[in-house]
Write a protein that holds these residues in place. Structure first.
Motif, PDB file in Angstrom:
ATOM      1  N   THR A 262      31.762  65.849  20.589  1.00  0.00           N
ATOM      2  CA  THR A 262      31.617  67.113  19.698  1.00  0.00           C
ATOM      3  C   THR A 262      30.700  68.052  20.718  1.00  0.00           C
ATOM      4  OG1 THR A 262      31.322  65.951  17.852  1.00  0.00           O
ATOM      5  CG2 THR A 262      30.190  67.951  17.743  1.00  0.00           C
ATOM      6  N   TRP A 263      29.727  67.511  21.409  1.00  0.00           N
ATOM      7  CA  TRP A 263      28.938  68.131  22.246  1.00  0.00           C
ATOM      8  C   TRP A 263      30.053  68.759  23.339  1.00  0.00           C
ATOM      9  CZ3 TRP A 263      25.047  63.726  22.584  1.00  0.00           C
ATOM     10  CH2 TRP A 263      24.277  63.651  21.429  1.00  0.00           C
ATOM     11  N   ALA A 264      30.807  67.954  23.928  1.00  0.00           N
ATOM     12  CA  ALA A 264      31.645  68.384  24.981  1.00  0.00           C
ATOM     13  C   ALA A 264      32.495  69.554  24.358  1.00  0.00           C
ATOM     14  CB  ALA A 264      32.521  67.315  25.349  1.00  0.00           C
ATOM     15  N   GLU A 265      32.900  69.432  23.404  1.00  0.00           N
ATOM     16  CA  GLU A 265      33.753  70.675  22.870  1.00  0.00           C
ATOM     17  C   GLU A 265      33.078  71.942  22.679  1.00  0.00           C
ATOM     18  OE1 GLU A 265      35.323  68.484  19.695  1.00  0.00           O
ATOM     19  OE2 GLU A 265      36.590  67.246  20.893  1.00  0.00           O
ATOM     20  N   LYS A 266      31.644  71.657  22.392  1.00  0.00           N
ATOM     21  CA  LYS A 266      31.080  73.033  22.051  1.00  0.00           C
ATOM     22  C   LYS A 266      30.772  73.582  23.441  1.00  0.00           C
ATOM     23  CE  LYS A 266      26.278  74.373  20.311  1.00  0.00           C
ATOM     24  NZ  LYS A 266      24.835  73.559  19.788  1.00  0.00           N
ATOM     25  N   TYR A 267      30.777  72.943  24.629  1.00  0.00           N
ATOM     26  CA  TYR A 267      30.296  73.595  25.680  1.00  0.00           C
ATOM     27  C   TYR A 267      31.110  73.498  26.588  1.00  0.00           C
ATOM     28  CZ  TYR A 267      25.345  73.216  24.081  1.00  0.00           C
ATOM     29  OH  TYR A 267      24.127  73.423  23.292  1.00  0.00           O
ATOM     30  N   GLY A 268      32.681  73.259  26.342  1.00  0.00           N
ATOM     31  CA  GLY A 268      33.581  73.256  27.227  1.00  0.00           C
ATOM     32  C   GLY A 268      33.641  72.315  28.291  1.00  0.00           C
ATOM     33  N   LYS A 270      35.355  68.522  29.707  1.00  0.00           N
ATOM     34  CA  LYS A 270      36.048  67.422  29.426  1.00  0.00           C
ATOM     35  C   LYS A 270      35.577  66.166  29.334  1.00  0.00           C
ATOM     36  CE  LYS A 270      39.911  69.789  29.121  1.00  0.00           C
ATOM     37  NZ  LYS A 270      40.512  69.754  27.554  1.00  0.00           N
ATOM     38  N   VAL A 271      36.076  64.870  28.501  1.00  0.00           N
ATOM     39  CA  VAL A 271      35.426  63.724  28.432  1.00  0.00           C
ATOM     40  C   VAL A 271      36.440  62.798  29.117  1.00  0.00           C
ATOM     41  CG1 VAL A 271      34.773  61.717  26.851  1.00  0.00           C
ATOM     42  CG2 VAL A 271      34.278  64.218  26.443  1.00  0.00           C
ATOM     43  N   PRO A 320      40.168  67.561  21.526  1.00  0.00           N
ATOM     44  CA  PRO A 320      40.806  68.317  22.758  1.00  0.00           C
ATOM     45  C   PRO A 320      39.959  68.201  23.948  1.00  0.00           C
ATOM     46  CG  PRO A 320      39.380  69.494  20.670  1.00  0.00           C
ATOM     47  CD  PRO A 320      39.603  68.235  20.365  1.00  0.00           C
ATOM     48  N   SER A 321      38.921  67.548  23.915  1.00  0.00           N
ATOM     49  CA  SER A 321      38.012  67.256  25.038  1.00  0.00           C
ATOM     50  C   SER A 321      38.444  65.955  25.709  1.00  0.00           C
ATOM     51  CB  SER A 321      36.463  67.135  24.569  1.00  0.00           C
ATOM     52  OG  SER A 321      36.380  66.264  23.560  1.00  0.00           O
TER      53      SER A 321
END
Length: 492
Positions: A262-268, A270-271, A320-321
């Motif tokens: 969730t945090w990765a998607e918020k700040y663009g 990737k994981v 998506p991340s």
């Protein structure tokens, strides 16, 4: 027209994920490594006697070490002046003061079936293999062992180690045959150790507090603001051993991993999800959740390990991340054969592909005596894969003799050549999944560290999948990317 749009979209997703990442490992979060944050172990009683602690035991009366002759399978003796592998015992912790002792050949020390003689013949640990360790309050290196028959161990002679001491226990004199000096030669501080060390009542809260506070949303904001484009998240023992919620450890660990997406998607960002701790331990180290340092992973563990990859892929394939799933961190040669590893990689790759055609699958090279190019032909038969290599100017005696400039030259020459070998034109991508600005140079200046870090960024930046620093946070400051960025050592 619709099919053309689909192909363009698939190409865009694949191409965007294939850009070389500047990444960081979120180490010591969902996989515990004590050296990175030692204070988390402070609340454990007898914290120096955790699972997997390697100890040597010296009789104060005989001034000789206990020995499992031939590494196990027969009686214990007390006749060695210099300790080595046969004289080293690995602890299995039952609670704060009760332990099993495992020997080189993986048998447990215990009482013989009839009598009080000490032997190392059992492949399992029960009451006869359980000992109460009694420590001298004034000198905890002096210990006694109480066996399951209620009697204390004693070294009566070099060939007689028994559990039948009947003398006084009021003193700790050298002449007492029940007194031993315990010498700790190796410790493990991983997930198994912290969980079993605190026990089932305290461990859940300790780990939940750690997962909730060690990494937060603002850390992803910091990384994004400093040009870090991906995080590699090592997942550990609880997820790897039984990923099914709502068990307290598993649920808390998975919730933290969910939050990371969730945090990765918020700040663009990737994981990259990385399986760090496979059942059985793929390398015997604390970060692979070894209980006692033995490497047990092999063919019999393939099915359960693939099941974990299947679970992770099913859970996160549509996020998506998600950039990649790494199938196993640092398998160790020669304990794991290339044939066994590729058999596992093939099955785990297929598990990922059931859920996603766009996420990369990362294959870690074997550590130890292995050809760094050995996975290339196999990986070339797969789609969207990367070969993971780890480069440290540490863990080899040769580095201790190198100067600042020699370390930097080693990066530009040897490491550059190593990376070139695994970087192909039409085959798998290359990924330097771990590196650090720490080294063995004593008294290095800030400028020295800056030059060393810059050299690695330049060389590892040629990896076609990118690089990932170890780690984001660490008590040892030069291992911490956050500290290095804040102190102007590293500029991603």
């Amino acid at each position: 027209m619709a099919s053309c749009l689909y192909l363009l979209l698939a190409f865009y997703i694949t191409f965007s994920q294939a850009q070389p990442f500047k990444a960081v490992n979120l180490g010591n979060w969902l996989v515990t490594e004590g050296w990175m944050n030692p204070s988390i172990f402070d609340g454990i009683i007898n914290k120096d006697l955790l699972d997997g602690t390697h100890v040597q035991l010296k009789s104060t009366k005989l001034q000789k070490y206990l020995c499992a002759e031939n590494g196990g399978g027969t009686s214990l003796v007390a006749n060695r002046s210099i300790p080595s592998d046969w004289e080293t015992f690995r602890l299995w912790r039952i609670n704060d003061t009760y332990f099993n002792l495992r020997v080189l050949n993986k048998q447990f020390v215990g009482l013989e079936t009839q009598g009080n003689k000490l032997v190392a013949v059992s492949n399992t640990a029960g009451d006869p293999e359980t000992f109460h360790i009694i420590r001298n309050t004034n000198d905890p290196t002096r210990v006694r062992f109480q066996a399951s028959n209620g009697q204390l161990l004693q070294a009566q002679s070099e060939t007689s180690v028994t559990a039948d001491y009947g003398g006084s226990v009021s003193g700790w004199e050298d002449s007492d045959p029940s007194v031993f000096i315990i010498n700790i030669v190796r410790t493990l501080q991983g997930e198994y150790q912290i969980t079993n060390g605190y026990g089932p009542d305290k461990a859940p809260k300790v780990l939940q507090d750690h997962w909730n506070t060690y990494i937060k949303s603002e850390d992803f904001n910091f990384l994004s603001s400093n040009n870090i484009s991906a995080v590699r998240i090592p997942v550990g023992w609880w997820i790897a051993h039984d990923p099914t919620p709502p068990k307290p450890f598993v649920g808390g660990s998975l919730k933290a991993l969910d939050n990371a997406f969730t945090w990765a998607e918020k700040y663009g960002i990737k994981v990259i999800v990385d399986l760090h701790a496979a059942q059985g331990s793929q390398n015997g180290n604390e970060h692979s959740a070894a209980r006692d340092g033995f490497q047990e992973w092999g063919d019999s563990y393939i099915q359960v390990t693939v099941a974990v990859i299947d679970f992770l892929a099913a859970r996160y394939a549509n996020r998506p991340s998600l950039a990649a799933i790494a199938l196993m961190n640092e398998p160790q040669a020669p304990g794991i054969s290339l044939d066994t590893l590729t058999k596992y990689y093939q099955a785990a790759y297929e598990a990922v592909r059931k859920y996603t055609q766009t996420a990369y699958v990362i294959l870690s090279n074997r550590l130890g005596p292995a050809d760094p190019t050995e996975l290339l032909s196999f990986a070339s038969t797969l789609n969207l894969v990367a070969i993971d290599v780890h480069y440290y100017n540490l863990f080899w005696d040769g580095f201790t003799k190198m100067s600042v400039q020699q370390n930097i030259d080693f990066i530009y020459n040897s490491r550059s050549n190593d990376l070139r070998k695994v970087t192909t034109t039409n085959g798998p991508l290359s990924f330097v999944g771990e590196w650090t600005a720490e080294w063995n140079v004593k008294g290095a200046s800030k400028e020295d560290y800056q030059k060393f870090a810059k050299a690695q960024q330049e060389v590892y930046g040629r990896a076609t999948f990118g690089w990932a620093y170890w780690a984001y946070k660490c008590a040892s400051r030069h291992w911490s990317l956050k500290w290095n960025i804040e102190n102007n050592i590293i500029h991603p």
